[in-house]
Design an enzyme around this catalytic site. Sequence first.
Site, PDB file in Angstrom:
ATOM      1  N   THR A   1      40.067  36.421  37.654  1.00 41.66           N
ATOM      2  CA  THR A   1      39.331  36.192  38.887  1.00 41.66           C
ATOM      3  C   THR A   1      39.708  34.790  39.339  1.00 41.66           C
ATOM      4  O   THR A   1      40.442  34.113  38.644  1.00 41.66           O
ATOM      5  CB  THR A   1      37.835  36.302  38.549  1.00 41.66           C
ATOM      6  OG1 THR A   1      37.604  37.647  38.163  1.00 41.66           O
ATOM      7  CG2 THR A   1      36.913  35.919  39.671  1.00 41.66           C
TER       8      THR A   1
ATOM      9  N   GLY B   1      36.482  34.607  34.396  1.00 41.41           N
ATOM     10  CA  GLY B   1      36.236  34.801  32.955  1.00 41.41           C
ATOM     11  C   GLY B   1      35.364  35.993  32.621  1.00 41.41           C
ATOM     12  O   GLY B   1      34.824  36.075  31.517  1.00 41.41           O
TER      13      GLY B   1
HETATM   14  O1  DON Z   1      32.666  40.625  38.832  1.00 47.94           O
HETATM   15  C1  DON Z   1      32.885  40.398  37.649  1.00 47.94           C
HETATM   16  O2  DON Z   1      32.070  39.945  36.894  1.00 47.94           O
HETATM   17  C2  DON Z   1      34.270  40.665  37.130  1.00 47.94           C
HETATM   18  N1  DON Z   1      34.924  41.647  37.929  1.00 47.94           N
HETATM   19  C3  DON Z   1      35.021  39.396  37.082  1.00 47.94           C
HETATM   20  C4  DON Z   1      36.373  39.595  36.484  1.00 47.94           C
HETATM   21  C5  DON Z   1      36.942  38.382  35.902  1.00 47.94           C
HETATM   22  O3  DON Z   1      36.385  37.318  35.921  1.00 47.94           O
HETATM   23  C6  DON Z   1      38.255  38.576  35.249  1.00 47.94           C
HETATM   24  N2  DON Z   1      38.568  37.510  34.362  1.00 47.94           N
HETATM   25  N3  DON Z   1      38.540  37.577  33.188  1.00 47.94           N
END
Ligand code: DON
Length: 565
Positions: free
Chosen positions: A376, A468
């Site tokens: 992300t 994360g």
């Molecule tokens: O919205 C969320 O919590 C997840 N889709 C975020 C994904 C993310 O941070 C990927 N990194 N590890």
Amino acid sequence: MRRIVLYIFLLSFLFSCQSTKKVLPSQKHLIADKAMVVSAHPRASDVGVKIMKRGGNAVDAMVATNFALAVVYPRAGNIGGGGFMVIRLPDGKAKALDFREMAPGKARKDLYLDEEGNVIPGLSTAGGLSIGVPGTVAGLHAAWKKYGRIKNWNILLQPAIKLAKKGFAISKSEARRLNKYQKDFIKYNPGNKVFIKDRWKEGDILKQPELAKTLEIIANRGPEGFYEGEVARAIVKKVKETGGIMELSDLLNYKSKFRLPIIVYYKDYKIISMPPPSSGGIALGQLLHITENYPIEEWGFHSYKTTHLMVEAEKRVYADRAKYLGDSDFYPVPVDKLLDRDYLKDKMADFNFESATPSDYIIPGGFELQKESFETTHISIIDKNGMAVSCTTTLNSNYGSKVIVDGYGFFLNNEMDDFSAKPGVPNQFGLIGSEANSIAPYKRMLSSMTPTIVEKNNAPFMVLGTPGGSTIITSVYQVILNAIDFDMNMYDAVQAKRFHHQFLPDVIMYEKDAFTPEVFNKLQQAGHQFKQVRALGYVKAILVRDDKLEGSGDERNPDDDVSGY
Ligand code: DON
């Protein structure tokens, strides 16, 4: 003489023919007077700062930086994903904008289950069925329309369009990731000429003419250029070709939503964060409310007592997350109850300093640990008038579903995996969920993204957030405590080692050297279990100190960059 001139000419010709160029260096720490952008890429941070220099405010800068990231940080920057934004206006009013993806109208609770009711592996993480209806373009436009200062929307997309057309030199970490996912790119996008290549290396020039065209359409037509017409048709076509269920009506119906932010008070500070469908604000608020009952500043940073308390608080908070949190438009999330100080005291009633409380139930088949990656991305911005914006945006996994919209050059998310496919069955981050986060048509999947703004004495104090997955919440929590309770400057607060517990699996994830051997042994003796991981979070944060702005990117991400003036 003529020979020398010819020689110089030949050399410069050869040089200009090279397909690789020097990568723009990134800067992790900066002190500035007026305005600042911290993002995951130096070119994107530059774009944001330039927009502010030519009269834009923090929201304008956020919009332009996000579009730039969609070009220069394709693993997570996006127009095919979604996110959340927390805004603090110069007069102190706080706003939260939800541009999270939503489930297509044809999605059903059992979307990822086989006939026996078991989750079919992989279906929610790659390919057409993993794709939620994107929210980014609608969200960025809504933020600009309501709070932007630059009159012409088109201007905010020009830097991104230029970067996509002219190309830019990719970093080592982008090259590594592009190489890693080649098989998936080929599987879903045979013949794609932009992202498929034998071997990417640092400095290779990534040109994205199709994406430039799409951005031009959005620049000229606004969100209609994305949610209707040729782009919308191309999205639906590709989603269906790769096994998905999205319809044109889903895109047409998509709306970003302004929501009331979660506001909690911690000591002398006001914390403004994201409400559902993110769990971030509530979970962060719960953690801070629990923490304020204990003198952690006396116990010290990562001492036995401080760590034990924080871990035990995290277990209890993530247990609540699994049970009660989901899209509040579909499920009555008990926000006030969850943040009630007495309720939280009761939750800690069985906490004791000598031993770890085991996470109280075990899921059959055990748990996979969250994979370590940061897919992300987050942007923190403050402008010269004290307007602050904190925005976390995502495709979920790196390059999302790995599905690229043919002819339009952008990746689509795989956010559907953030739903609970079946109660108690963990998603890719090891997170479990229940009815609150089950799949329903048009519902938004629960997130951990925690874009946050902290105020002190009615003025901005800190802006922060991170990627994360499930570890986002605890990374934000720790950086806040580092600055407030352990009196660290922004850079040290961001770089300090981190740890994480999410209730299940019942294990403390920690970075190397997070604890002294004595503290580590004592925690082990108390019954805690451990798993060392490479990194937890790529925090991007700004601290206001003595009328100056101190920005920090995360040394854990080579591409993080602070820019300001
Ligand atoms: O919205 C969320 O919590 C997840 N889709 C975020 C994904 C993310 O941070 C990927 N990194 N590890």
